[in-house]
Design a protein around this motif. Structure first.
Motif, PDB file in Angstrom:
ATOM      1  N   PHE A  16      -7.594  -3.681  -6.628  1.00 11.46           N
ATOM      2  CA  PHE A  16      -6.413  -4.541  -6.504  1.00 11.46           C
ATOM      3  C   PHE A  16      -5.922  -4.458  -5.065  1.00 11.46           C
ATOM      4  CE2 PHE A  16      -6.244  -2.498 -10.782  1.00 11.46           C
ATOM      5  CZ  PHE A  16      -6.656  -3.592 -11.525  1.00 11.46           C
ATOM      6  N   GLY A  17      -6.602  -5.180  -4.190  1.00  8.51           N
ATOM      7  CA  GLY A  17      -6.321  -5.079  -2.766  1.00  8.51           C
ATOM      8  C   GLY A  17      -5.017  -5.715  -2.329  1.00  8.51           C
ATOM      9  N   THR A  18      -4.504  -6.622  -3.144  1.00  5.77           N
ATOM     10  CA  THR A  18      -3.241  -7.290  -2.803  1.00  5.77           C
ATOM     11  C   THR A  18      -2.310  -7.265  -3.996  1.00  5.77           C
ATOM     12  OG1 THR A  18      -3.933  -9.490  -3.556  1.00  5.77           O
ATOM     13  CG2 THR A  18      -4.501  -8.861  -1.285  1.00  5.77           C
ATOM     14  N   LEU A  19      -1.057  -7.515  -3.707  1.00 11.46           N
ATOM     15  CA  LEU A  19      -0.049  -7.548  -4.767  1.00 11.46           C
ATOM     16  C   LEU A  19      -0.355  -8.647  -5.777  1.00 11.46           C
ATOM     17  CD1 LEU A  19       3.693  -6.985  -4.316  1.00 11.46           C
ATOM     18  CD2 LEU A  19       2.973  -9.032  -5.536  1.00 11.46           C
ATOM     19  N   ARG A  20      -0.836  -9.780  -5.313  1.00 14.75           N
ATOM     20  CA  ARG A  20      -1.155 -10.875  -6.228  1.00 14.75           C
ATOM     21  C   ARG A  20      -2.317 -10.515  -7.156  1.00 14.75           C
ATOM     22  NH1 ARG A  20       1.320 -15.722  -5.553  1.00 14.75           N
ATOM     23  NH2 ARG A  20       2.505 -16.053  -3.626  1.00 14.75           N
ATOM     24  N   GLU A  21      -3.281  -9.787  -6.636  1.00 18.32           N
ATOM     25  CA  GLU A  21      -4.404  -9.362  -7.480  1.00 18.32           C
ATOM     26  C   GLU A  21      -3.922  -8.417  -8.573  1.00 18.32           C
ATOM     27  OE1 GLU A  21      -8.082  -9.625  -4.251  1.00 18.32           O
ATOM     28  OE2 GLU A  21      -7.177  -7.697  -4.718  1.00 18.32           O
ATOM     29  N   LYS A  69       0.824  -1.208   0.000  1.00 16.53           N
ATOM     30  CA  LYS A  69       0.000   0.000   0.000  1.00 16.53           C
ATOM     31  C   LYS A  69       0.860   1.261   0.000  1.00 16.53           C
ATOM     32  CE  LYS A  69      -3.899  -2.287   2.247  1.00 16.53           C
ATOM     33  NZ  LYS A  69      -4.779  -2.357   3.452  1.00 16.53           N
ATOM     34  N   ILE A  70       1.962   1.228   0.702  1.00 16.39           N
ATOM     35  CA  ILE A  70       2.876   2.378   0.700  1.00 16.39           C
ATOM     36  C   ILE A  70       3.487   2.565  -0.677  1.00 16.39           C
ATOM     37  CG2 ILE A  70       5.088   3.203   1.617  1.00 16.39           C
ATOM     38  CD1 ILE A  70       4.162   1.876   4.297  1.00 16.39           C
ATOM     39  N   TRP A  71       3.846   1.477  -1.313  1.00 13.69           N
ATOM     40  CA  TRP A  71       4.404   1.529  -2.677  1.00 13.69           C
ATOM     41  C   TRP A  71       3.401   2.146  -3.644  1.00 13.69           C
ATOM     42  CZ3 TRP A  71       3.492  -3.055  -6.231  1.00 13.69           C
ATOM     43  CH2 TRP A  71       4.118  -2.893  -7.455  1.00 13.69           C
ATOM     44  N   ILE A  72       2.151   1.711  -3.584  1.00 14.86           N
ATOM     45  CA  ILE A  72       1.123   2.271  -4.466  1.00 14.86           C
ATOM     46  C   ILE A  72       1.025   3.779  -4.255  1.00 14.86           C
ATOM     47  CG2 ILE A  72      -1.333   2.293  -5.048  1.00 14.86           C
ATOM     48  CD1 ILE A  72       0.140  -0.253  -5.926  1.00 14.86           C
TER      49      ILE A  72
END
Length: 365
Positions: free
Chosen positions: A65-70, A38-41
């Motif tokens: 896109f709640g997760t990195l995998r999504e 989330k910080i990266w986004i």
């Protein structure tokens, strides 16, 4: 002429700066998490974009896109459609590429190592430092425009902040003064001071918690520093834009390998040349046969390095559309599903405007 050498002003400011930040920080959604994803986004979105604009996009992006995998598993077009309107679309494409690499190489676990972070697409020294310090509390500097301005004023530096060597010197000053166990807080405090108080024009020195340590204030140069070489004026690019509509559909171009708007959808467009008509240039570029040309109006769109001055025409096809991998009929009702950049969104909106066509000045990307 002073330059960045001692770092004494910056060192003395750490305590008062943290105290000020704890009382005055803005309530921003990415400050309620230490999740590196989330910080990266948030950090990628905040590049070249105002905080007020980013907040709604940040929330919308994480809802989708709640997760990195999504994010890694989505299509590029889905990612770009959610990003639509935020500009600098290569950021979104690099986000997805980096997410895919993290899934493939690190089993979906966001890397903690600074040097590994720097190797991911779209992540440079600043973003790696921001993630490492804010998410993992590691003592790495995150030198953005705000931090450059704060440090150069504190030190009274006349070094040109557009030069990479100045950024390196600022990072060298910041790194040893990052307080143990408060790296992320310090990083955000430096950025916040630059955003709220030590602003580019007419800094609010009367409200500054580190005024007594500031060489620029002490010498009356707070409005002169930092020094930054002026950018070249953006290039004016005169263009013809084509609008073709038929049976509730509109003609769009998929700009697959375009350097400026790659992987996005837009209206057919050509740069004006010599005395040839818009129909001639558009036919030559796209292999079409056009008829019934009618000028609809003009629009401008400002990019960071060029300005499109667009004269917009409506046409009909004189012959059936040839097979094309880049030109497609799209249902107008489904346009929201397509990643259409702002330059073309405003043109499309005018098609349904009660006021018709008018001259526009757009400054978004």
């Amino acid at each position: 002429m002073e330059n960045l050498q001692t770092g004494e002003g910056a060192k003395a400011s750490v305590g008062p700066l943290l105290e000020w930040y704890r009382k005055n920080q803005r309530d921003l959604p990415w400050r309620h998490t230490t999740d590196p994803y989330k910080i990266w986004i948030s950090e990628i979105m905040l590049q070249q974009t105002r905080v007020d604009t980013v907040i709604q996009y940040y929330r919308r992006f994480l809802e989708r896109f709640g997760t990195l995998r999504e994010l890694a598993g989505a299509s590029a077009q889905d990612v770009l459609a959610v990003w639509k309107g935020l500009g600098y679309y290569s950021r979104a494409l690099n986000l997805q590429k980096a997410a895919q690499q993290v899934v493939e190489r690190y089993d979906g676990v966001f890397p903690r190592d600074y040097e590994v972070l720097r190797q991911l697409p779209g992540i440079g020294d600043y973003t790696a430092g921001a993630i490492a310090s804010i998410a993992f509390n590691q003592p790495y500097p995150a030198v953005d425009g705000n931090v450059l301005r704060v440090i150069c004023r504190l030190e009274g530096s006349e070094d040109d902040i557009s030069q990479s060597r100045t950024k390196k010197r600022v990072a060298d000053i910041v790194c040893p003064i990052i307080p143990k166990d408060h790296a992320g807080e310090f990083t955000q405090a430096m950025m916040e001071l630059g955003a709220l108080v030590c602003i580019p024009l007419a800094p609010l020195c009367g409200h500054c918690p580190v005024q007594s340590f500031c060489a620029a204030y002490r010498t009356g140069r707070q409005n002169e520093l930092p020094v930054k070489k002026k950018k070249e004026a953006p290039r004016i690019v005169p263009c013809w834009v084509a609008v073709l509509r038929e049976n509730g559909k509109i003609f769009l171009e998929f700009r697959k390998n375009d350097r400026l708007l790659g992987q996005l959808w837009g209206l057919p467009i050509v740069e004006k040349k010599d005395s040839r008509s818009p129909a001639q240039l558009l036919e030559e570029k796209y292999g079409l046969r056009l008829k019934n040309a009618r000028k609809l109006g003009s629009a401008s769109h400002v990019f960071s390095h060029q300005i499109w001055k667009m004269d917009v025409f409506t046409f009909a096809l004189a012959e059936p559309m040839p097979h094309s991998d880049v030109l497609h009929w799209v249902e107008e009702e489904e346009l929201e599903r397509y990643a259409v950049p702002t330059a073309f969104q405003r043109v499309l909106k005018l098609l349904h405007s009660d006021n018709g066509w008018e001259q526009l000045e757009i400054s978004l990307e």
